[in-house]
Motif scaffolding. Structure first.
Motif, PDB file in Angstrom:
ATOM      1  N   THR A 104       0.845  -1.184   0.000  1.00 58.53           N
ATOM      2  CA  THR A 104       0.000   0.000   0.000  1.00 58.53           C
ATOM      3  C   THR A 104       0.886   1.243   0.000  1.00 58.53           C
ATOM      4  O   THR A 104       1.846   1.334   0.750  1.00 58.53           O
ATOM      5  N   ASP A 105       0.541   2.166  -0.843  1.00 57.39           N
ATOM      6  CA  ASP A 105       1.307   3.406  -0.952  1.00 57.39           C
ATOM      7  C   ASP A 105       0.516   4.565  -0.364  1.00 57.39           C
ATOM      8  O   ASP A 105      -0.495   4.975  -0.933  1.00 57.39           O
ATOM      9  N   PRO A 106       0.981   5.102   0.779  1.00 59.63           N
ATOM     10  CA  PRO A 106       0.316   6.300   1.303  1.00 59.63           C
ATOM     11  C   PRO A 106       0.684   7.494   0.441  1.00 59.63           C
ATOM     12  O   PRO A 106       1.752   7.529  -0.179  1.00 59.63           O
ATOM     13  N   GLY A 107      -0.202   8.475   0.397  1.00 59.67           N
ATOM     14  CA  GLY A 107       0.116   9.650  -0.395  1.00 59.67           C
ATOM     15  C   GLY A 107      -0.939  10.718  -0.320  1.00 59.67           C
ATOM     16  O   GLY A 107      -1.933  10.597   0.387  1.00 59.67           O
ATOM     17  N   VAL A 108      -0.684  11.769  -1.082  1.00 54.34           N
ATOM     18  CA  VAL A 108      -1.568  12.920  -1.145  1.00 54.34           C
ATOM     19  C   VAL A 108      -1.893  13.167  -2.612  1.00 54.34           C
ATOM     20  O   VAL A 108      -1.024  13.031  -3.478  1.00 54.34           O
ATOM     21  N   TYR A 109      -3.143  13.522  -2.883  1.00 51.63           N
ATOM     22  CA  TYR A 109      -3.556  13.756  -4.270  1.00 51.63           C
ATOM     23  C   TYR A 109      -4.237  15.108  -4.389  1.00 51.63           C
ATOM     24  O   TYR A 109      -4.757  15.654  -3.426  1.00 51.63           O
ATOM     25  N   ARG A 110      -4.165  15.645  -5.619  1.00 54.00           N
ATOM     26  CA  ARG A 110      -4.773  16.939  -5.925  1.00 54.00           C
ATOM     27  C   ARG A 110      -5.601  16.789  -7.191  1.00 54.00           C
ATOM     28  O   ARG A 110      -5.115  16.258  -8.179  1.00 54.00           O
ATOM     29  N   TYR A 111      -6.831  17.281  -7.117  1.00 57.88           N
ATOM     30  CA  TYR A 111      -7.648  17.379  -8.319  1.00 57.88           C
ATOM     31  C   TYR A 111      -7.509  18.803  -8.844  1.00 57.88           C
ATOM     32  O   TYR A 111      -7.553  19.762  -8.066  1.00 57.88           O
ATOM     33  N   LEU A 112      -7.354  18.940 -10.164  1.00 61.18           N
ATOM     34  CA  LEU A 112      -7.210  20.251 -10.790  1.00 61.18           C
ATOM     35  C   LEU A 112      -8.306  20.457 -11.826  1.00 61.18           C
ATOM     36  O   LEU A 112      -8.753  19.502 -12.467  1.00 61.18           O
ATOM     37  N   ASP A 113      -8.719  21.728 -12.005  1.00 62.90           N
ATOM     38  CA  ASP A 113      -9.736  22.044 -12.998  1.00 62.90           C
ATOM     39  C   ASP A 113      -9.092  22.342 -14.346  1.00 62.90           C
ATOM     40  O   ASP A 113      -7.876  22.213 -14.522  1.00 62.90           O
ATOM     41  N   GLN A 114      -9.914  22.764 -15.309  1.00 64.45           N
ATOM     42  CA  GLN A 114      -9.424  23.006 -16.675  1.00 64.45           C
ATOM     43  C   GLN A 114      -8.408  24.130 -16.749  1.00 64.45           C
ATOM     44  O   GLN A 114      -7.675  24.249 -17.716  1.00 64.45           O
ATOM     45  N   TYR A 115      -8.358  24.980 -15.722  1.00 67.01           N
ATOM     46  CA  TYR A 115      -7.417  26.100 -15.722  1.00 67.01           C
ATOM     47  C   TYR A 115      -6.139  25.789 -14.942  1.00 67.01           C
ATOM     48  O   TYR A 115      -5.291  26.642 -14.771  1.00 67.01           O
ATOM     49  N   GLY A 116      -6.039  24.548 -14.434  1.00 66.54           N
ATOM     50  CA  GLY A 116      -4.865  24.159 -13.665  1.00 66.54           C
ATOM     51  C   GLY A 116      -4.923  24.563 -12.205  1.00 66.54           C
ATOM     52  O   GLY A 116      -3.940  24.440 -11.481  1.00 66.54           O
ATOM     53  N   GLN A 117      -6.104  25.041 -11.766  1.00 68.52           N
ATOM     54  CA  GLN A 117      -6.285  25.413 -10.362  1.00 68.52           C
ATOM     55  C   GLN A 117      -6.556  24.157  -9.539  1.00 68.52           C
ATOM     56  O   GLN A 117      -7.358  23.300  -9.948  1.00 68.52           O
ATOM     57  N   VAL A 118      -5.916  24.058  -8.390  1.00 69.21           N
ATOM     58  CA  VAL A 118      -6.172  22.936  -7.492  1.00 69.21           C
ATOM     59  C   VAL A 118      -7.540  23.155  -6.850  1.00 69.21           C
ATOM     60  O   VAL A 118      -7.792  24.191  -6.242  1.00 69.21           O
ATOM     61  N   ILE A 119      -8.440  22.174  -7.031  1.00 67.56           N
ATOM     62  CA  ILE A 119      -9.793  22.323  -6.486  1.00 67.56           C
ATOM     63  C   ILE A 119     -10.044  21.401  -5.298  1.00 67.56           C
ATOM     64  O   ILE A 119     -11.020  21.582  -4.572  1.00 67.56           O
ATOM     65  N   TYR A 120      -9.178  20.395  -5.092  1.00 65.32           N
ATOM     66  CA  TYR A 120      -9.339  19.505  -3.946  1.00 65.32           C
ATOM     67  C   TYR A 120      -8.006  18.847  -3.624  1.00 65.32           C
ATOM     68  O   TYR A 120      -7.271  18.444  -4.523  1.00 65.32           O
TER      69      TYR A 120
END
Length: 88
Positions: free
Chosen positions: A1-17
């Motif tokens: 199992t790999d612990p980690g952090v993720y980021r969702y980005l919108d169409q403009y490259g802004q991090v939304i989550y």
């Protein structure tokens, strides 16, 4: 199992989550297994997202630290605001 952090980005490259997981593969797969079972806010976030990026870390402490840092840095609109920093 790999612990980690993720980021969702919108169409403009802004991090939304920003989120963290003890098992990145399982967490990211859970978003797409049954979208209708997700919270409406999460469904909206996924519909807005165009890209997901992730960073694998060594342990839970590193994932907490990175998640906290990214939330402070990007102020993602789909993250619930932490009311006090003592939770970290």
């Amino acid at each position: 199992t790999d612990p980690g952090v993720y980021r969702y980005l919108d169409q403009y490259g802004q991090v939304i989550y920003v989120g963290k997981a003890k098992n990145l593969r399982n967490r990211l797969n859970s978003y797409f297994a049954d979208p209708s079972a997700l919270h409406p806010r999460t469904q909206t976030m996924l519909a807005t997202a165009c890209r997901v990026e992730w960073t694998v870390v060594r342990n839970e402490l590193e994932s907490l630290q990175l998640e906290y840092t990214w939330i402070k840095q990007y102020d993602p609109r789909f993250n619930i605001k932490y009311r006090d920093d003592k939770s970290y």
